[in-house]
Every structure is written in C-alpha cells, then in structure tokens.
Design a protein around this motif. Structure first.
Motif, PDB file in Angstrom:
ATOM      1  N   GLU A  52       0.825  -1.200   0.000  1.00 55.62           N
ATOM      2  CA  GLU A  52       0.000   0.000   0.000  1.00 55.62           C
ATOM      3  C   GLU A  52       0.869   1.265   0.000  1.00 55.62           C
ATOM      4  OE1 GLU A  52      -3.235  -0.280   2.775  1.00 55.62           O
ATOM      5  OE2 GLU A  52      -3.940   1.760   2.305  1.00 55.62           O
ATOM      6  N   VAL A  53       1.883   1.264   0.853  1.00 54.87           N
ATOM      7  CA  VAL A  53       2.756   2.448   0.941  1.00 54.87           C
ATOM      8  C   VAL A  53       3.584   2.621  -0.342  1.00 54.87           C
ATOM      9  CG1 VAL A  53       4.668   3.516   2.228  1.00 54.87           C
ATOM     10  CG2 VAL A  53       2.854   2.313   3.474  1.00 54.87           C
ATOM     11  N   SER A  54       3.866   1.529  -1.023  1.00 53.55           N
ATOM     12  CA  SER A  54       4.707   1.604  -2.230  1.00 53.55           C
ATOM     13  C   SER A  54       4.065   2.448  -3.319  1.00 53.55           C
ATOM     14  CB  SER A  54       5.006   0.202  -2.757  1.00 53.55           C
ATOM     15  OG  SER A  54       3.850  -0.343  -3.374  1.00 53.55           O
ATOM     16  N   ARG A  55       2.763   2.656  -3.219  1.00 53.72           N
ATOM     17  CA  ARG A  55       2.069   3.474  -4.233  1.00 53.72           C
ATOM     18  C   ARG A  55       2.195   4.964  -3.966  1.00 53.72           C
ATOM     19  NH1 ARG A  55      -2.401  -0.040  -2.725  1.00 53.72           N
ATOM     20  NH2 ARG A  55      -1.913  -2.058  -3.650  1.00 53.72           N
ATOM     21  N   MET A  56       2.753   5.318  -2.826  1.00 57.08           N
ATOM     22  CA  MET A  56       2.896   6.736  -2.488  1.00 57.08           C
ATOM     23  C   MET A  56       4.197   7.265  -3.097  1.00 57.08           C
ATOM     24  SD  MET A  56       1.613   6.559   1.465  1.00 57.08           S
ATOM     25  CE  MET A  56       0.092   5.657   1.872  1.00 57.08           C
ATOM     26  N   GLY A  57       4.061   8.262  -3.937  1.00 56.92           N
ATOM     27  CA  GLY A  57       5.184   8.716  -4.762  1.00 56.92           C
ATOM     28  C   GLY A  57       6.334   9.379  -4.019  1.00 56.92           C
TER      29      GLY A  57
ATOM     30  N   ASN B 283       9.280   0.473  -6.369  1.00 58.23           N
ATOM     31  CA  ASN B 283       9.454   1.589  -5.432  1.00 58.23           C
ATOM     32  C   ASN B 283       9.886   1.149  -4.022  1.00 58.23           C
ATOM     33  OD1 ASN B 283       9.375   4.410  -5.165  1.00 58.23           O
ATOM     34  ND2 ASN B 283       7.345   4.362  -4.247  1.00 58.23           N
ATOM     35  N   VAL B 284      10.148  -0.154  -3.858  1.00 53.50           N
ATOM     36  CA  VAL B 284      10.512  -0.679  -2.534  1.00 53.50           C
ATOM     37  C   VAL B 284      11.854  -1.394  -2.650  1.00 53.50           C
ATOM     38  CG1 VAL B 284       9.929  -2.444  -0.803  1.00 53.50           C
ATOM     39  CG2 VAL B 284       8.114  -1.016  -1.786  1.00 53.50           C
ATOM     40  N   SER B 285      12.782  -1.084  -1.714  1.00 52.14           N
ATOM     41  CA  SER B 285      13.974  -1.924  -1.667  1.00 52.14           C
ATOM     42  C   SER B 285      14.143  -2.448  -0.244  1.00 52.14           C
ATOM     43  CB  SER B 285      15.214  -1.155  -2.126  1.00 52.14           C
ATOM     44  OG  SER B 285      15.674  -0.314  -1.105  1.00 52.14           O
ATOM     45  N   MET B 286      14.340  -3.731  -0.142  1.00 51.00           N
ATOM     46  CA  MET B 286      14.496  -4.350   1.176  1.00 51.00           C
ATOM     47  C   MET B 286      15.992  -4.421   1.476  1.00 51.00           C
ATOM     48  SD  MET B 286      11.778  -5.157   2.967  1.00 51.00           S
ATOM     49  CE  MET B 286      10.747  -3.767   2.573  1.00 51.00           C
ATOM     50  N   LYS B 287      16.567  -3.255   1.732  1.00 56.74           N
ATOM     51  CA  LYS B 287      18.005  -3.139   1.867  1.00 56.74           C
ATOM     52  C   LYS B 287      18.457  -3.096   3.325  1.00 56.74           C
ATOM     53  CE  LYS B 287      21.711  -0.003   0.473  1.00 56.74           C
ATOM     54  NZ  LYS B 287      22.020   1.373   0.074  1.00 56.74           N
ATOM     55  N   TYR B 288      17.698  -2.371   4.150  1.00 54.61           N
ATOM     56  CA  TYR B 288      18.147  -2.133   5.518  1.00 54.61           C
ATOM     57  C   TYR B 288      17.333  -2.900   6.548  1.00 54.61           C
ATOM     58  CZ  TYR B 288      20.900   1.798   3.785  1.00 54.61           C
ATOM     59  OH  TYR B 288      21.809   2.575   3.124  1.00 54.61           O
ATOM     60  N   LEU B 289      18.075  -3.468   7.482  1.00 55.84           N
ATOM     61  CA  LEU B 289      17.486  -4.096   8.654  1.00 55.84           C
ATOM     62  C   LEU B 289      17.996  -3.326   9.856  1.00 55.84           C
ATOM     63  CD1 LEU B 289      17.908  -7.991   8.532  1.00 55.84           C
ATOM     64  CD2 LEU B 289      15.772  -6.721   8.830  1.00 55.84           C
ATOM     65  N   SER B 290      17.127  -2.499  10.433  1.00 55.81           N
ATOM     66  CA  SER B 290      17.515  -1.701  11.601  1.00 55.81           C
ATOM     67  C   SER B 290      17.098  -2.445  12.855  1.00 55.81           C
ATOM     68  CB  SER B 290      16.831  -0.324  11.525  1.00 55.81           C
ATOM     69  OG  SER B 290      16.947   0.365  12.758  1.00 55.81           O
ATOM     70  N   MET B 291      18.059  -3.062  13.507  1.00 53.60           N
ATOM     71  CA  MET B 291      17.755  -3.813  14.723  1.00 53.60           C
ATOM     72  C   MET B 291      19.013  -3.963  15.563  1.00 53.60           C
ATOM     73  SD  MET B 291      16.920  -7.503  12.915  1.00 53.60           S
ATOM     74  CE  MET B 291      18.248  -8.564  12.278  1.00 53.60           C
ATOM     75  N   GLY B 292      18.811  -3.921  16.876  1.00 55.89           N
ATOM     76  CA  GLY B 292      19.921  -4.042  17.794  1.00 55.89           C
ATOM     77  C   GLY B 292      20.206  -2.727  18.497  1.00 55.89           C
ATOM     78  N   MET B 293      20.203  -2.774  19.838  1.00 54.94           N
ATOM     79  CA  MET B 293      20.490  -1.634  20.696  1.00 54.94           C
ATOM     80  C   MET B 293      21.679  -2.031  21.584  1.00 54.94           C
ATOM     81  SD  MET B 293      16.375  -0.839  21.176  1.00 54.94           S
ATOM     82  CE  MET B 293      16.484  -0.279  22.816  1.00 54.94           C
ATOM     83  N   SER B 294      21.986  -1.215  22.570  1.00 55.30           N
ATOM     84  CA  SER B 294      23.178  -1.493  23.385  1.00 55.30           C
ATOM     85  C   SER B 294      23.227  -2.924  23.909  1.00 55.30           C
ATOM     86  CB  SER B 294      23.227  -0.531  24.570  1.00 55.30           C
ATOM     87  OG  SER B 294      23.425   0.775  24.107  1.00 55.30           O
ATOM     88  N   ASN B 295      22.054  -3.378  24.290  1.00 53.43           N
ATOM     89  CA  ASN B 295      21.941  -4.648  24.970  1.00 53.43           C
ATOM     90  C   ASN B 295      22.068  -5.870  24.059  1.00 53.43           C
ATOM     91  OD1 ASN B 295      21.262  -5.857  27.517  1.00 53.43           O
ATOM     92  ND2 ASN B 295      19.325  -6.494  26.554  1.00 53.43           N
ATOM     93  N   ASP B 296      21.755  -5.662  22.791  1.00 52.91           N
ATOM     94  CA  ASP B 296      21.592  -6.847  21.935  1.00 52.91           C
ATOM     95  C   ASP B 296      22.136  -6.682  20.517  1.00 52.91           C
ATOM     96  OD1 ASP B 296      19.692  -5.124  20.861  1.00 52.91           O
ATOM     97  OD2 ASP B 296      17.979  -6.137  21.779  1.00 52.91           O
ATOM     98  N   PHE B 297      22.991  -5.667  20.286  1.00 51.91           N
ATOM     99  CA  PHE B 297      23.399  -5.395  18.896  1.00 51.91           C
ATOM    100  C   PHE B 297      24.247  -6.509  18.279  1.00 51.91           C
ATOM    101  CE2 PHE B 297      26.810  -3.422  21.367  1.00 51.91           C
ATOM    102  CZ  PHE B 297      27.950  -3.803  20.683  1.00 51.91           C
ATOM    103  N   GLU B 298      24.979  -7.239  19.127  1.00 50.53           N
ATOM    104  CA  GLU B 298      25.827  -8.284  18.557  1.00 50.53           C
ATOM    105  C   GLU B 298      24.987  -9.429  17.987  1.00 50.53           C
ATOM    106  OE1 GLU B 298      27.800  -7.814  22.166  1.00 50.53           O
ATOM    107  OE2 GLU B 298      29.820  -7.818  21.271  1.00 50.53           O
TER     108      GLU B 298
END
Ligand SMILES: *Cc1c(COP(=O)(O)O)cnc(C)c1O
Length: 234
Positions: free
Chosen positions: A151-156, A197-212
């Motif tokens: 749905e969001v991919s249709r937003m220019g 219009n969509v690229s599945m490039k980034y995975l944002s996950m991991g904070m101080s406690n669990d980034f490794e």
C-alpha cells in the motif's frame, strides 16, 4: 569535560571492535554495518564528541529533541527518527531527517507523503514491525507487513528501504535472537515480491543490549545509545 570526552571516545572504539567481531561472525565487512548513535537526553557537546570520532548518524525518538539538536549542532550530522511519530508532528522533521525508522501506520505514511511532496523531497523510511508481539510496542504485525508495504509503495514521495524492530529488553540477548531472525526472514520474503518503489536493503535492529546478536542475524543498521553515551538520566 575532558574526562567525559575520553570516555565517549573509548566507548566508541570499544563499540567498533565489538561490531567488527560480530560482523566477522556474520561473514560481513564492518563497514556494512551503519551505526546510528542514539542521542536521546544527550547534550549537543557530547554529540559533537561522537561526531569527532567519526560517527555521523544520530537517532532521536522525540520530534522536539531532534529538531532542537539538528538546529543547534553546527556539524554535518545525519538525523534518524527512531521513535513513534505522531502525524501532526511530521511537518517539523520533514526537512531534517535522512531516514524515518518508525513508519507504523497508513495515516502516518499518508502524512509523510503529503509533507514530503510539499517539501519537494522523497523520504526514505523503514517499516517498524512488532515481531515480538508486545502490546506496549508500536509496529505493524508481521502478518500484515507485506500488504502494508504494498500500500505504501504506491505513495510517490515515500521510499521504503527496509524494516526495523525493537526487541524486548531481556537480561540475555540470546532470548531475543528469534525476533531478529524473524525480521530478517520477513525482509527476505517481502524482497522476493519485487515491489516497485521498494527496496528491502536495511534491517535496523539491535540496541546497546543486543546489537551483537542482531548483527549475527543480519542487522546492517544498529541503534546503540547507552554503550556510547552512558546511562540516561544518571
Ligand atoms: C532508546 C532507543 C535506542 C537505544 O537504546 P540503548 O539501550 O540506550 O542502546 C534504540 N532504539 C530505539 C528505538 C530507542 O528508543
């Protein structure tokens, strides 16, 4: 404040070695992992210290703090919105952020799209997914993520660049490995759909406690705060 500066410098150097070791375990180059230093409650002077250590990406979860810091810091920081964003506040950050990590509703997507169009920009976003199913957390349910992305991919004026999640805070990060693995799998599954219009490039996950653990499971953006700047409010 020399001492404080030394601590931040040392923290960043230690963080970099831990990131490099985790990247090696994941068969990746450390430079593939983007560090977004989370600066909530952190004073601008201390942010500058991190900048001098080569950190260029910074994350805030509050609109007001992001705007204030983006305006007063005279160094070239890239700002990331990492917290829940209310639709009526989108207008304040639209010309200040390089990436919004926390897209979690169609209403918000519509507003970002509208404001981005007005500003003559295309805004990069990540879809926040509530993998762990915690009722206290924002985010799209994993089962609805594909339809949401379509749905969001249709937003220019919005470009989806990947997914983000926040794992539950637990004493042993091994307990949340499944959360990171789940988000990675979702990224792969959505990627296979080849949505315009969509690229599945980034995975944002991991904070101080669990980034490794997050890096081992495929994170290429991590969001550490405490390990760089120390405990908040203390
Ligand atoms: C606060 C926050 C972080 C950083 O947490 P630390 O435990 O200090 O590393 C990362 N991501 C989000 C979304 C946050 O709100």
């Amino acid at each position: 404040m020399t001492e404080d500066r030394d601590i931040i410098t040392e923290n960043i150097s230690e963080l970099r070695s831990r990131v490099a070791a985790a990247a090696a375990r994941a068969g990746k180059d450390p430079s593939d992992i983007r560090i977004v230093a989370v600066t909530k409650t952190v004073e601008p002077e201390r942010i500058k210290t991190a900048f001098r250590c080569g950190i260029t990406d910074f994350g805030e979860n509050r609109v007001q703090e992001l705007v204030k810091k983006a305006d007063i810091l005279d160094v070239e920081c890239k700002w990331h919105m990492i917290g829940h964003l209310q639709t009526n506040k989108v207008k304040y950050i639209i010309d200040k952020v390089c990436l919004i990590h926390s897209l979690d509703s169609i209403e918000l997507a519509n507003e970002i799209n509208r404001r981005a169009e007005k500003a003559g920009r295309v805004i990069d976003v990540l879809v926040q997914v509530n993998v762990a199913g915690e009722s206290t957390k924002y985010g799209i349910e994993p089962a609805s993520a594909l339809d949401f992305v379509k749905e969001v991919s249709r937003m220019g004026n919005i470009r989806i660049k990947g997914l983000m999640t926040i794992a539950p805070l637990v004493p042993d990060p091994e307990e949340v490995r499944w959360v990171f693995r789940g988000l990675r799998q979702l990224l792969i599954d959505i990627g296979k759909e080849n949505i315009d219009n969509v690229s599945m490039k980034y995975l944002s996950m991991g904070m101080s406690n669990d980034f490794e653990v997050a890096i081992e499971e495929g994170a290429n953006i991590i969001r550490p705060g405490t390990v760089i700047f120390g405990k908040r409010g203390g």
